[in-house]
Design an enzyme around this catalytic site. Sequence first.
Site: not given
Length: 105
Positions: A21, A24, A74
């Site tokens: 990841k 954000t 993500e």
Amino acid sequence: MLLSKITFFERFEHDILSGTKTITLRDEAESHVITGQILPVSTFETDRWFCDIQIIDVTPVKLTELTEVHAKQENMTLPQLCDVIAEIYPGLEQLFMIRFRILSQ
């Protein structure tokens, strides 16, 4: 005012720590960071610190502009990402993509 820390749901901790990841998506209130800024990262649920990140860049993006590339960053599929965004920010179209890298532990 710049953020002094950032929180993530516990379910994202492993993906952040493993480097899968790398972005954000946040609303405007949580978009106040600058390139190069270092932030402590904590869990949303318990405010437990688990790493520090460095901001690479911040880019405005609309919900309708999200692609598989965003989803991969993500560590999700695009439908999963859209579902998560709808859960966290219902009805919100304007998002901010914060790209980051984890700092060595």
